[in-house]
Structures are given as structure tokens and as C-alpha cells.
Design a protein around this motif. Structure first.
Motif, PDB file in Angstrom:
ATOM      1  N   TYR A  39     127.974  32.761   7.861  1.00  0.00           N
ATOM      2  CA  TYR A  39     126.998  33.628   6.826  1.00  0.00           C
ATOM      3  C   TYR A  39     125.949  32.437   6.713  1.00  0.00           C
ATOM      4  N   THR A  40     124.589  32.994   7.069  1.00  0.00           N
ATOM      5  CA  THR A  40     123.466  31.853   6.901  1.00  0.00           C
ATOM      6  C   THR A  40     122.911  32.196   5.648  1.00  0.00           C
ATOM      7  N   SER A  41     122.628  31.416   4.721  1.00  0.00           N
ATOM      8  CA  SER A  41     121.368  31.673   3.796  1.00  0.00           C
ATOM      9  C   SER A  41     120.203  32.142   4.350  1.00  0.00           C
ATOM     10  N   GLY A  42     119.427  32.842   3.620  1.00  0.00           N
ATOM     11  CA  GLY A  42     118.121  33.098   4.030  1.00  0.00           C
ATOM     12  C   GLY A  42     117.139  32.191   4.443  1.00  0.00           C
ATOM     13  N   GLN A  43     116.822  32.427   5.771  1.00  0.00           N
ATOM     14  CA  GLN A  43     115.943  31.238   6.372  1.00  0.00           C
ATOM     15  C   GLN A  43     114.412  31.892   6.352  1.00  0.00           C
ATOM     16  N   ILE A  44     113.735  30.819   5.963  1.00  0.00           N
ATOM     17  CA  ILE A  44     112.348  31.262   5.820  1.00  0.00           C
ATOM     18  C   ILE A  44     111.325  30.509   7.132  1.00  0.00           C
ATOM     19  N   PRO A  45     110.073  30.888   7.165  1.00  0.00           N
ATOM     20  CA  PRO A  45     109.577  30.476   8.356  1.00  0.00           C
ATOM     21  C   PRO A  45     108.913  29.110   7.903  1.00  0.00           C
ATOM     22  N   VAL A  46     109.832  28.100   8.248  1.00  0.00           N
ATOM     23  CA  VAL A  46     109.409  26.704   8.140  1.00  0.00           C
ATOM     24  C   VAL A  46     109.602  25.934   9.566  1.00  0.00           C
ATOM     25  N   ALA A  47     108.693  25.225  10.010  1.00  0.00           N
ATOM     26  CA  ALA A  47     108.656  24.266  11.080  1.00  0.00           C
ATOM     27  C   ALA A  47     108.488  22.963  10.826  1.00  0.00           C
ATOM     28  N   GLU A  48     109.251  22.006  11.361  1.00  0.00           N
ATOM     29  CA  GLU A  48     108.628  20.452  10.986  1.00  0.00           C
ATOM     30  C   GLU A  48     108.293  20.240   9.589  1.00  0.00           C
ATOM     31  N   GLY A  49     109.135  20.975   8.708  1.00  0.00           N
ATOM     32  CA  GLY A  49     109.042  20.621   7.308  1.00  0.00           C
ATOM     33  C   GLY A  49     107.752  21.379   6.530  1.00  0.00           C
ATOM     34  N   LYS A  50     107.170  22.120   7.335  1.00  0.00           N
ATOM     35  CA  LYS A  50     105.991  22.941   6.891  1.00  0.00           C
ATOM     36  C   LYS A  50     106.386  24.284   6.724  1.00  0.00           C
ATOM     37  N   VAL A  51     105.657  25.088   5.641  1.00  0.00           N
ATOM     38  CA  VAL A  51     105.765  26.648   5.518  1.00  0.00           C
ATOM     39  C   VAL A  51     104.565  27.074   6.599  1.00  0.00           C
ATOM     40  N   LEU A  52     104.921  27.917   7.285  1.00  0.00           N
ATOM     41  CA  LEU A  52     104.133  28.333   8.413  1.00  0.00           C
ATOM     42  C   LEU A  52     103.029  29.483   8.001  1.00  0.00           C
ATOM     43  N   ALA A  53     103.305  30.207   6.832  1.00  0.00           N
ATOM     44  CA  ALA A  53     102.291  31.123   6.422  1.00  0.00           C
ATOM     45  C   ALA A  53     102.921  31.584   4.714  1.00  0.00           C
ATOM     46  N   THR A  54     101.845  31.936   4.245  1.00  0.00           N
ATOM     47  CA  THR A  54     102.120  32.211   2.856  1.00  0.00           C
ATOM     48  C   THR A  54     101.546  34.016   2.668  1.00  0.00           C
ATOM     49  N   GLY A  55     102.077  34.645   1.563  1.00  0.00           N
ATOM     50  CA  GLY A  55     101.200  35.875   1.145  1.00  0.00           C
ATOM     51  C   GLY A  55     102.143  36.874   1.448  1.00  0.00           C
ATOM     52  N   LYS A  56     101.477  38.227   1.480  1.00  0.00           N
ATOM     53  CA  LYS A  56     102.092  39.580   1.750  1.00  0.00           C
ATOM     54  C   LYS A  56     101.808  40.051   3.064  1.00  0.00           C
ATOM     55  N   VAL A  57     102.510  40.723   3.802  1.00  0.00           N
ATOM     56  CA  VAL A  57     102.425  41.360   5.020  1.00  0.00           C
ATOM     57  C   VAL A  57     101.899  42.754   4.562  1.00  0.00           C
ATOM     58  N   GLY A  58     100.716  42.811   5.353  1.00  0.00           N
ATOM     59  CA  GLY A  58      99.997  44.301   5.028  1.00  0.00           C
ATOM     60  C   GLY A  58      98.695  43.936   4.267  1.00  0.00           C
ATOM     61  N   ALA A  59      98.785  42.443   3.832  1.00  0.00           N
ATOM     62  CA  ALA A  59      97.433  42.085   2.941  1.00  0.00           C
ATOM     63  C   ALA A  59      97.033  40.759   3.600  1.00  0.00           C
ATOM     64  N   GLU A  60      97.320  39.720   3.168  1.00  0.00           N
ATOM     65  CA  GLU A  60      97.166  38.325   3.523  1.00  0.00           C
ATOM     66  C   GLU A  60      97.675  38.088   4.925  1.00  0.00           C
ATOM     67  N   VAL A  61      98.527  38.573   5.402  1.00  0.00           N
ATOM     68  CA  VAL A  61      99.444  38.327   6.502  1.00  0.00           C
ATOM     69  C   VAL A  61      99.593  39.478   7.397  1.00  0.00           C
ATOM     70  N   ASP A  62      99.091  39.544   8.597  1.00  0.00           N
ATOM     71  CA  ASP A  62      99.042  40.698   9.822  1.00  0.00           C
ATOM     72  C   ASP A  62     100.550  40.821   9.931  1.00  0.00           C
ATOM     73  N   PRO A  63     100.827  42.007  10.403  1.00  0.00           N
ATOM     74  CA  PRO A  63     102.135  42.546  10.721  1.00  0.00           C
ATOM     75  C   PRO A  63     102.673  41.726  12.139  1.00  0.00           C
ATOM     76  N   GLU A  64     101.794  41.489  12.919  1.00  0.00           N
ATOM     77  CA  GLU A  64     102.009  40.930  14.155  1.00  0.00           C
ATOM     78  C   GLU A  64     102.526  39.432  13.879  1.00  0.00           C
ATOM     79  N   ARG A  65     101.899  38.656  13.406  1.00  0.00           N
ATOM     80  CA  ARG A  65     102.135  37.557  12.635  1.00  0.00           C
ATOM     81  C   ARG A  65     103.130  37.238  11.890  1.00  0.00           C
ATOM     82  N   ALA A  66     103.724  38.338  11.226  1.00  0.00           N
ATOM     83  CA  ALA A  66     104.728  38.100  10.251  1.00  0.00           C
ATOM     84  C   ALA A  66     106.025  38.475  11.263  1.00  0.00           C
ATOM     85  N   LYS A  67     105.708  39.302  12.475  1.00  0.00           N
ATOM     86  CA  LYS A  67     106.939  39.599  13.299  1.00  0.00           C
ATOM     87  C   LYS A  67     107.408  38.229  14.114  1.00  0.00           C
ATOM     88  N   GLU A  68     105.918  37.147  14.484  1.00  0.00           N
ATOM     89  CA  GLU A  68     106.244  36.047  15.112  1.00  0.00           C
ATOM     90  C   GLU A  68     107.181  34.887  13.853  1.00  0.00           C
TER      91      GLU A  68
END
Length: 156
Positions: A39-68
Motif C-alpha cells: 500500500y502506498t501513501s498518497g503521493q503528490i506531484p513532487v520532482a527533485e524535491g519541488k512541488v510542480l504545481a499548486t491550486g485547484k483543477v478547473g481554476a488555477e490548474v488546467d485539466p491536461e496539466r493535472a493529468k500530467e
């Protein structure tokens, strides 16, 4: 009889490498094995120690970007699984994926966002990557990330 490419070889063919396991941001472990399941814990979009994006999908974050970003979350989950079992070829199948999408109030495309994770798992594991899944819209996620993915893998 050829077994075909290993999951690591498939990742390389996709131009991807497994990252270091993302350190926990609270009191938990990245993955836990019990019997034949990891079982994994919830994994967030972090790469090289950095959060790749913040915000809500459908507002600050485009759905295609959220899919990536969901794809990045799945890659981080695979790193956590590999840390438990040595090699991804020890994964018999992906059993379940749960994706959480921080959503604007009128956003209803959570399944399409979480497809980023599901499609990666299919590319890496083929038939063994097909899984049960939930895609859930939530108000906010840790560190204000737009997506978080956890999974359960059956291992040999």
C-alpha cells in the motif's frame, strides 16, 4: 520463451526514470508491505524535491496539466513500491488506484485527470497494470497540490 521487457525497461522506453522516494511530510511511511500487498501513501506531484504545481483543477490548474501531474504522482508511487520490493518486476499486478483531485466547485473531470496515473501504470505493466479505481474531487490537498494518487500493488 521471452518474458518481454521489465517494468524498468518500459519506463526507460518512455523516457522516464524512477525518482527518489518522496520523504513524508507528516507522521507516516511512503509505502507499507503486508503479505502480498504493498500500500502506498498518497503521493503528490513532487520532482527533485519541488512541488510542480499548486491550486485547484478547473481554476488555477488546467485539466491536461493535472493529468500530467497525476502521472508524476504514479511515478512517485512506483518508486515507493520499488523501495519495498526491490524491483518492479516483483509486482504481479496493480490492484487499486485512488486519485484525489483538488477541484474548483464546478469541475467534474476527476476521472480524466486520474487517467494520467492509470495510463502510466498500463504502459509500465501492460495487462497487470489494469486496476480498480476511484477518482475523488476534494476541496484542498496537502501543500495545495492539485492531485494526489495512492495505489495498492500485489507483489510476488
Amino acid at each position: 520463451m521471452s518474458a518481454g521487457p521489465t517494468p524498468e525497461e518500459r519506463l526507460a522506453e518512455l523516457g522516464l526514470t524512477l525518482p527518489e522516494v518522496v520523504p513524508p511530510v507528516a507522521a507516516y511511511v511512503p509505502a507499507l508491505r503486508t503479505g502480498d500487498l504493498v500500500y502506498t501513501s498518497g503521493q503528490i506531484p513532487v520532482a527533485e524535491g519541488k512541488v510542480l504545481a499548486t491550486g485547484k483543477v478547473g481554476a488555477e490548474v488546467d485539466p491536461e496539466r493535472a493529468k500530467e501531474l497525476a502521472r508524476v504522482c504514479a511515478l512517485n508511487a512506483l518508486a515507493a513500491v520499488k523501495a519495498q520490493v526491490g524491483e518492479l518486476s516483483n509486482v504481479a499486478r496493480i490492484v487499486k488506484v485512488v486519485g484525489f483531485v483538488a477541484s474548483a466547485p464546478d469541475f467534474t473531470g476527476q476521472p480524466q485527470v486520474v487517467n494520467g496515473a492509470s495510463e502510466l501504470l498500463g504502459e509500465v505493466f501492460g495487462e497487470a497494470g489494469k486496476h480498480a479505481r476511484s477518482a475523488v474531487g476534494v476541496a484542498v490537498l496537502p501543500l495545495d497540490v492539485p492531485v494526489e494518487v495512492e495505489l495498492i500493488a500485489e507483489v510476488r
